[in-house]
Write an enzyme that holds these catalytic residues in place. Structure first.
Site, PDB file in Angstrom:
ATOM      1  N   LYS A 194       0.818  -1.219   0.000  1.00 22.16           N
ATOM      2  CA  LYS A 194       0.000   0.000   0.000  1.00 22.16           C
ATOM      3  C   LYS A 194       0.857   1.276   0.000  1.00 22.16           C
ATOM      4  O   LYS A 194       2.061   1.219   0.283  1.00 22.16           O
ATOM      5  CB  LYS A 194      -0.936  -0.028   1.218  1.00 22.16           C
ATOM      6  CG  LYS A 194      -2.021  -1.118   1.129  1.00 22.16           C
ATOM      7  CD  LYS A 194      -3.001  -1.012   2.294  1.00 22.16           C
ATOM      8  CE  LYS A 194      -4.110  -2.052   2.195  1.00 22.16           C
ATOM      9  NZ  LYS A 194      -5.106  -1.902   3.295  1.00 22.16           N
ATOM     10  N   TYR A 223     -12.469  -1.218  -3.674  1.00 24.14           N
ATOM     11  CA  TYR A 223     -13.022  -1.417  -2.324  1.00 24.14           C
ATOM     12  C   TYR A 223     -14.544  -1.243  -2.293  1.00 24.14           C
ATOM     13  O   TYR A 223     -15.110  -0.925  -1.243  1.00 24.14           O
ATOM     14  CB  TYR A 223     -12.348  -0.477  -1.325  1.00 24.14           C
ATOM     15  CG  TYR A 223     -11.017  -0.981  -0.800  1.00 24.14           C
ATOM     16  CD1 TYR A 223     -10.940  -2.168  -0.057  1.00 24.14           C
ATOM     17  CD2 TYR A 223      -9.840  -0.279  -1.011  1.00 24.14           C
ATOM     18  CE1 TYR A 223      -9.722  -2.633   0.445  1.00 24.14           C
ATOM     19  CE2 TYR A 223      -8.615  -0.741  -0.506  1.00 24.14           C
ATOM     20  CZ  TYR A 223      -8.572  -1.916   0.223  1.00 24.14           C
ATOM     21  OH  TYR A 223      -7.371  -2.380   0.722  1.00 24.14           O
ATOM     22  N   ASN A 246      -2.167   0.308   6.749  1.00 24.04           N
ATOM     23  CA  ASN A 246      -1.669  -0.970   7.253  1.00 24.04           C
ATOM     24  C   ASN A 246      -0.809  -1.762   6.254  1.00 24.04           C
ATOM     25  O   ASN A 246      -0.747  -2.980   6.303  1.00 24.04           O
ATOM     26  CB  ASN A 246      -2.821  -1.808   7.803  1.00 24.04           C
ATOM     27  CG  ASN A 246      -3.890  -2.089   6.769  1.00 24.04           C
ATOM     28  OD1 ASN A 246      -3.736  -1.733   5.600  1.00 24.04           O
ATOM     29  ND2 ASN A 246      -4.962  -2.752   7.174  1.00 24.04           N
ATOM     30  N   HIS A 256      -2.240  -5.338   1.441  1.00 29.03           N
ATOM     31  CA  HIS A 256      -3.570  -5.919   1.221  1.00 29.03           C
ATOM     32  C   HIS A 256      -3.414  -7.353   0.757  1.00 29.03           C
ATOM     33  O   HIS A 256      -2.450  -7.684   0.074  1.00 29.03           O
ATOM     34  CB  HIS A 256      -4.337  -5.141   0.133  1.00 29.03           C
ATOM     35  CG  HIS A 256      -5.485  -5.925  -0.445  1.00 29.03           C
ATOM     36  ND1 HIS A 256      -6.701  -6.015   0.198  1.00 29.03           N
ATOM     37  CD2 HIS A 256      -5.588  -6.698  -1.555  1.00 29.03           C
ATOM     38  CE1 HIS A 256      -7.511  -6.801  -0.514  1.00 29.03           C
ATOM     39  NE2 HIS A 256      -6.848  -7.220  -1.584  1.00 29.03           N
ATOM     40  N   GLU A 277      -9.916  -9.836  -8.071  1.00 27.65           N
ATOM     41  CA  GLU A 277      -8.962  -8.744  -7.858  1.00 27.65           C
ATOM     42  C   GLU A 277      -7.785  -8.841  -8.832  1.00 27.65           C
ATOM     43  O   GLU A 277      -7.300  -7.822  -9.337  1.00 27.65           O
ATOM     44  CB  GLU A 277      -8.498  -8.759  -6.395  1.00 27.65           C
ATOM     45  CG  GLU A 277      -9.648  -8.400  -5.458  1.00 27.65           C
ATOM     46  CD  GLU A 277      -9.324  -8.523  -3.973  1.00 27.65           C
ATOM     47  OE1 GLU A 277      -8.176  -8.884  -3.620  1.00 27.65           O
ATOM     48  OE2 GLU A 277     -10.230  -8.252  -3.165  1.00 27.65           O
TER      49      GLU A 277
HETATM   50  P1  ATP Z   1      -7.375  -5.613   3.139  1.00 31.90           P
HETATM   51  O1  ATP Z   1      -8.707  -5.863   2.474  1.00 31.90           O
HETATM   52  O2  ATP Z   1      -6.809  -4.223   2.844  1.00 31.90           O
HETATM   53  O3  ATP Z   1      -6.395  -6.704   2.892  1.00 31.90           O
HETATM   54  P2  ATP Z   1      -8.407  -6.653   5.589  1.00 31.90           P
HETATM   55  O4  ATP Z   1      -9.037  -7.694   4.737  1.00 31.90           O
HETATM   56  O5  ATP Z   1      -7.501  -7.095   6.682  1.00 31.90           O
HETATM   57  O6  ATP Z   1      -7.584  -5.622   4.723  1.00 31.90           O
HETATM   58  P3  ATP Z   1     -10.930  -5.265   5.605  1.00 31.90           P
HETATM   59  O7  ATP Z   1     -11.951  -5.452   6.647  1.00 31.90           O
HETATM   60  O8  ATP Z   1     -11.141  -5.862   4.253  1.00 31.90           O
HETATM   61  O9  ATP Z   1      -9.514  -5.706   6.205  1.00 31.90           O
HETATM   62  O10 ATP Z   1     -10.730  -3.689   5.454  1.00 31.90           O
HETATM   63  C1  ATP Z   1     -10.136  -3.172   4.271  1.00 31.90           C
HETATM   64  C2  ATP Z   1      -9.217  -2.029   4.661  1.00 31.90           C
HETATM   65  O11 ATP Z   1      -9.987  -0.956   5.170  1.00 31.90           O
HETATM   66  C3  ATP Z   1      -8.209  -2.350   5.763  1.00 31.90           C
HETATM   67  O12 ATP Z   1      -7.045  -2.966   5.320  1.00 31.90           O
HETATM   68  C4  ATP Z   1      -7.916  -0.966   6.295  1.00 31.90           C
HETATM   69  O13 ATP Z   1      -6.960  -0.310   5.463  1.00 31.90           O
HETATM   70  C5  ATP Z   1      -9.249  -0.275   6.171  1.00 31.90           C
HETATM   71  N1  ATP Z   1      -9.995  -0.357   7.419  1.00 31.90           N
HETATM   72  C6  ATP Z   1     -10.628  -1.419   7.945  1.00 31.90           C
HETATM   73  N2  ATP Z   1     -11.200  -1.144   9.117  1.00 31.90           N
HETATM   74  C7  ATP Z   1     -10.927   0.167   9.350  1.00 31.90           C
HETATM   75  C8  ATP Z   1     -11.231   1.073  10.402  1.00 31.90           C
HETATM   76  N3  ATP Z   1     -11.954   0.690  11.445  1.00 31.90           N
HETATM   77  N4  ATP Z   1     -10.774   2.336  10.293  1.00 31.90           N
HETATM   78  C9  ATP Z   1     -10.047   2.745   9.239  1.00 31.90           C
HETATM   79  N5  ATP Z   1      -9.715   1.934   8.201  1.00 31.90           N
HETATM   80  C10 ATP Z   1     -10.146   0.669   8.265  1.00 31.90           C
HETATM   81 MG    MG Z   2     -10.210  -7.216   3.020  1.00 32.16          MG
END
Ligand code: ATP
Ligand code: MG
Length: 142
Positions: free
Chosen positions: A14, A54, A117, A120, A131
């Protein structure tokens, strides 16, 4: 690709990790963990492309913040191959919130917050195929 779908996943380094100069360090961890790179490129998503990627999170309160962040700078998109790739890549990434991520995971080492974070990973084989197709054409796979 379909014949080996179970061994492929989609990943992103990211914008926070790229901006911090950690691209090489993350890629080294990826290779050390036994993933094979099948496709890779540096891209700068538009806001609209980040929203498309997203889309499932559109109704979440963090959607605006998330898509602004994902379009804030270049990122590296990856097609990763390994047996059980989806699970293996999510295990290497660690928990979404780096404060909850296990030692030795990428998010523990490279992420600064739940929003920024570092990486992804697809959450299912079906989403991995969707994707991968969103970012790569057939010709971009080696
Ligand atoms: P990713 O899809 O990016 O791999 P993930 O599957 O671990 O991450 P998801 O629940 O799909 O988590 O959330 C997608 C992304 O949205 C997260 O990686 C993070 O960057 C962001 N995100 C998720 N929860 C929060 C939150 N509470 N506040 C801010 N950003 C969030
Ligand atoms: Mg996710």
């Amino acid at each position: 690709m379909a014949e080996q779908a179970g061994n492929l996943t989609f990943g992103i380094i990211k914008p926070d990790a790229v901006r911090a100069g950690r691209t090489g360090a993350v890629l080294q961890r990826v290779l050390d963990a036994g993933f094979r790179l099948r496709a890779m490129k540096l891209i700068h998503l538009t806001r609209r492309e980040a929203e498309g990627f997203y889309e499932v999170h559109r109704e979440r309160p963090f959607f605006g913040e998330l898509t602004a962040f994902m379009s804030s700078g270049p990122c590296v998109v990856l097609a990763l191959e390994k047996e059980g790739a989806v699970r293996a890549w999510r295990d290497l990434m660690g928990a979404t919130d780096p404060a909850k991520a296990d030692e030795g995971t990428l998010r523990k080492e490279f992420a600064s917050s739940i929003g920024e974070n570092a990486v992804h990973g697809s959450d299912s084989e079906e989403n991995a195929q969707i994707e991968l197709a969103y970012f790569f054409s057939r010709l971009e796979f080696v």
